[in-house]
Scaffold this active site. Structure first.
Site, PDB file in Angstrom:
ATOM      1  N   ASN A 136       0.810  -1.222   0.000  1.00  0.00           N
ATOM      2  CA  ASN A 136       0.000   0.000   0.000  1.00  0.00           C
ATOM      3  C   ASN A 136       0.841   1.269   0.000  1.00  0.00           C
ATOM      4  O   ASN A 136       0.430   2.274  -0.593  1.00  0.00           O
ATOM      5  CB  ASN A 136      -0.928  -0.031   1.222  1.00  0.00           C
ATOM      6  CG  ASN A 136      -1.568   1.315   1.486  1.00  0.00           C
ATOM      7  OD1 ASN A 136      -2.529   1.702   0.819  1.00  0.00           O
ATOM      8  ND2 ASN A 136      -1.020   2.073   2.446  1.00  0.00           N
ATOM      9  N   SER A 150       4.416   3.840 -12.423  1.00  0.00           N
ATOM     10  CA  SER A 150       4.852   2.982 -11.308  1.00  0.00           C
ATOM     11  C   SER A 150       3.720   2.054 -10.882  1.00  0.00           C
ATOM     12  O   SER A 150       3.945   0.897 -10.508  1.00  0.00           O
ATOM     13  CB  SER A 150       5.328   3.831 -10.130  1.00  0.00           C
ATOM     14  OG  SER A 150       4.241   4.475  -9.470  1.00  0.00           O
ATOM     15  N   TYR A 177       4.101   8.475 -11.504  1.00  0.00           N
ATOM     16  CA  TYR A 177       3.203   7.779 -10.568  1.00  0.00           C
ATOM     17  C   TYR A 177       2.368   6.726 -11.300  1.00  0.00           C
ATOM     18  O   TYR A 177       2.315   5.562 -10.887  1.00  0.00           O
ATOM     19  CB  TYR A 177       2.298   8.805  -9.884  1.00  0.00           C
ATOM     20  CG  TYR A 177       1.218   8.204  -9.001  1.00  0.00           C
ATOM     21  CD1 TYR A 177       1.510   7.748  -7.721  1.00  0.00           C
ATOM     22  CD2 TYR A 177      -0.101   8.096  -9.457  1.00  0.00           C
ATOM     23  CE1 TYR A 177       0.517   7.203  -6.909  1.00  0.00           C
ATOM     24  CE2 TYR A 177      -1.089   7.564  -8.649  1.00  0.00           C
ATOM     25  CZ  TYR A 177      -0.775   7.116  -7.380  1.00  0.00           C
ATOM     26  OH  TYR A 177      -1.765   6.569  -6.586  1.00  0.00           O
ATOM     27  N   SER A 229      -3.792   2.386  -8.875  1.00  0.00           N
ATOM     28  CA  SER A 229      -4.506   3.628  -9.228  1.00  0.00           C
ATOM     29  C   SER A 229      -5.172   3.507 -10.593  1.00  0.00           C
ATOM     30  O   SER A 229      -4.623   2.883 -11.515  1.00  0.00           O
ATOM     31  CB  SER A 229      -3.512   4.783  -9.269  1.00  0.00           C
ATOM     32  OG  SER A 229      -4.063   5.885  -9.968  1.00  0.00           O
TER      33      SER A 229
HETATM   34  N1  LIG Z   1      -6.144   8.552  -1.830  1.00  0.00           N
HETATM   35  C1  LIG Z   1      -6.534   8.277  -3.059  1.00  0.00           C
HETATM   36  O1  LIG Z   1      -7.463   8.890  -3.608  1.00  0.00           O
HETATM   37  C2  LIG Z   1      -5.864   7.175  -3.837  1.00  0.00           C
HETATM   38  C3  LIG Z   1      -6.241   6.961  -5.159  1.00  0.00           C
HETATM   39  C4  LIG Z   1      -5.641   5.943  -5.893  1.00  0.00           C
HETATM   40  C5  LIG Z   1      -4.682   5.154  -5.281  1.00  0.00           C
HETATM   41  N2  LIG Z   1      -4.323   5.382  -4.009  1.00  0.00           N
HETATM   42  C6  LIG Z   1      -3.287   4.547  -3.404  1.00  0.00           C
HETATM   43  O2  LIG Z   1      -3.686   4.171  -2.102  1.00  0.00           O
HETATM   44  C7  LIG Z   1      -2.530   4.016  -1.275  1.00  0.00           C
HETATM   45  C8  LIG Z   1      -2.673   4.834   0.003  1.00  0.00           C
HETATM   46  O3  LIG Z   1      -3.033   6.166  -0.288  1.00  0.00           O
HETATM   47  P1  LIG Z   1      -3.498   7.176   0.881  1.00  0.00           P
HETATM   48  O4  LIG Z   1      -4.364   8.185   0.270  1.00  0.00           O
HETATM   49  O5  LIG Z   1      -3.944   6.392   2.050  1.00  0.00           O
HETATM   50  O6  LIG Z   1      -2.093   7.887   1.177  1.00  0.00           O
HETATM   51  P2  LIG Z   1      -1.353   8.322   2.516  1.00  0.00           P
HETATM   52  O7  LIG Z   1      -2.302   8.592   3.621  1.00  0.00           O
HETATM   53  O8  LIG Z   1      -0.406   9.394   2.095  1.00  0.00           O
HETATM   54  O9  LIG Z   1      -0.551   7.023   2.909  1.00  0.00           O
HETATM   55  C9  LIG Z   1       0.652   6.662   2.329  1.00  0.00           C
HETATM   56  C10 LIG Z   1       1.334   5.704   3.268  1.00  0.00           C
HETATM   57  O10 LIG Z   1       2.588   5.339   2.693  1.00  0.00           O
HETATM   58  C11 LIG Z   1       3.611   5.567   3.661  1.00  0.00           C
HETATM   59  N3  LIG Z   1       4.846   5.977   3.008  1.00  0.00           N
HETATM   60  C12 LIG Z   1       5.018   7.005   2.133  1.00  0.00           C
HETATM   61  N4  LIG Z   1       6.302   7.093   1.784  1.00  0.00           N
HETATM   62  C13 LIG Z   1       6.956   6.098   2.456  1.00  0.00           C
HETATM   63  C14 LIG Z   1       8.308   5.669   2.509  1.00  0.00           C
HETATM   64  N5  LIG Z   1       9.265   6.259   1.778  1.00  0.00           N
HETATM   65  N6  LIG Z   1       8.616   4.624   3.302  1.00  0.00           N
HETATM   66  C15 LIG Z   1       7.661   4.025   4.041  1.00  0.00           C
HETATM   67  N7  LIG Z   1       6.363   4.367   4.013  1.00  0.00           N
HETATM   68  C16 LIG Z   1       6.025   5.392   3.235  1.00  0.00           C
HETATM   69  C17 LIG Z   1       3.073   6.679   4.546  1.00  0.00           C
HETATM   70  O11 LIG Z   1       3.665   6.584   5.823  1.00  0.00           O
HETATM   71  P3  LIG Z   1       4.774   7.623   6.375  1.00  0.00           P
HETATM   72  O12 LIG Z   1       4.448   8.973   5.826  1.00  0.00           O
HETATM   73  O13 LIG Z   1       4.602   7.499   7.859  1.00  0.00           O
HETATM   74  O14 LIG Z   1       6.079   7.081   5.892  1.00  0.00           O
HETATM   75  C18 LIG Z   1       1.604   6.309   4.632  1.00  0.00           C
HETATM   76  O15 LIG Z   1       1.396   5.358   5.645  1.00  0.00           O
HETATM   77  C19 LIG Z   1      -1.334   4.400  -2.150  1.00  0.00           C
HETATM   78  O16 LIG Z   1      -0.790   3.226  -2.724  1.00  0.00           O
HETATM   79  C20 LIG Z   1      -1.964   5.258  -3.238  1.00  0.00           C
HETATM   80  O17 LIG Z   1      -1.194   5.254  -4.417  1.00  0.00           O
HETATM   81  C21 LIG Z   1      -4.871   6.389  -3.263  1.00  0.00           C
END
Ligand SMILES: NC(=O)c1ccc[n+]([C@@H]2O[C@H](COP(=O)([O-])OP(=O)(O)OC[C@H]3O[C@@H](n4cnc5c(N)ncnc54)[C@H](OP(=O)(O)O)[C@@H]3O)[C@@H](O)[C@H]2O)c1
Length: 238
Positions: free
Chosen positions: A84, A152, A149, A136
């Site tokens: 994730n 990836s 993005y 995504s």
């Molecule tokens: N939100 C959306 O609308 C959406 C849409 C399509 C896909 N997604 C996908 O859903 C997933 C989660 O999205 P979200 O919205 O929940 O995002 P988020 O709240 O920003 O969560 C991202 C997570 O990844 C961790 N992370 C980021 N960089 C990191 C690193 N270098 N090393 C270790 N951990 C890292 C962050 O933890 P730390 O900051 O504590 O490291 C956090 O726990 C992602 O794969 C995203 O691409 C989201």
């Protein structure tokens, strides 16, 4: 309690979708390992969950990945991996710096690959192993400024299919959840601009929607669903 007795690793469990999945997996009876760089948040979430271990650190670092394997060893195995953790960035291609390219690809593609490589021996020790990749909708319908993005995530979806082939014979399934804008932190700037009229279900998805599907994919009831890339999008691709 559909995940009773299972051990699950959720990368990026310190906020948003990963946090929601970790909490929900635990509520369904799983023991959870969660990761992230924000140690204060991760430790608090793990404490609140109870049956959880937090492994702090940057997932692009070999030391963090070693610590994850050590946590899995300590727990005595692994049943579910949720890839994730991800980074997002927006810039048109000719404005993408080398560092920005590396920041996104190293986490979304390279780290997801290496974590999976390191823990898959545990996932295939017995039938029923599960990989859930969070992807995504940019994989299928691109938009300007998200070239790195989206590419990836396309790589992650392609890995999903390869892993289904490679480890399906061991009773493991690998599936991807393909998300448009969801009510979670990564898309906060985009959320006000979503056209609800273009979504048959007339709302954006929630963390609970994603966690619901993740529980199904992690559990025993999804055993014949393998290598799928599931659009969880309220009908937007319909
Ligand atoms: N939100 C959306 O609308 C959406 C849409 C399509 C896909 N997604 C996908 O859903 C997933 C989660 O999205 P979200 O919205 O929940 O995002 P988020 O709240 O920003 O969560 C991202 C997570 O990844 C961790 N992370 C980021 N960089 C990191 C690193 N270098 N090393 C270790 N951990 C890292 C962050 O933890 P730390 O900051 O504590 O490291 C956090 O726990 C992602 O794969 C995203 O691409 C989201």
């Amino acid at each position: 309690m559909r995940l009773t007795g299972k051990i699950a690793l959720v990368t990026g469990g310190t906020s948003g979708i990963g946090e929601g999945i970790a909490r929900r997996f635990a509520a369904e009876g799983a023991t959870v390992v969660l990761t992230g760089r924000r140690a204060d948040l991760g430790q608090r979430i793990a404490r609140e969950i109870g049956t959880a271990t937090f492994v702090p650190g940057d997932l692009t670092s070999p030391d963090t990945r070693k610590a994850l394997v050590a946590a899995v060893e300590t727990l005595g195995g692994l049943d579910v991996l949720v890839n994730n953790a991800a980074a997002f960035g927006e810039a048109v291609t000719d404005q993408v710096t080398d560092d920005e390219f590396d920041r996104i690809v190293e986490l979304n593609f390279r780290a997801a690959f290496l974590v999976t490589r390191d823990v898959v021996p545990y996932l295939i020790r017995k039938p029923g192993g599960r990989i859930v990749n969070i992807s995504s909708s940019g994989v299928r319908r691109a938009w300007p400024g998200a070239s790195v993005y989206n590419a990836s995530k396309a790589a992650l979806e392609n890995l999903t299919q390869t892993w289904a082939h490679e480890y399906g014979p061991h009773g493991l399934t690998a599936n991807a959840v393909t998300l448009p804008v969801v009510d979670a932190p990564m898309s906060l700037p985009a959320q006000p601009h979503v056209d609800l009229e273009a979504i048959p279900s007339r709302r954006i998805g929630t963390v609970t929607d994603v966690a619901d599907l993740a529980v199904f994919l992690a559990g025993d009831e999804s055993g014949y669903l393998n290598g799928a890339r599931i659009p969880l999008d309220g009908g937007q691709t319909a």
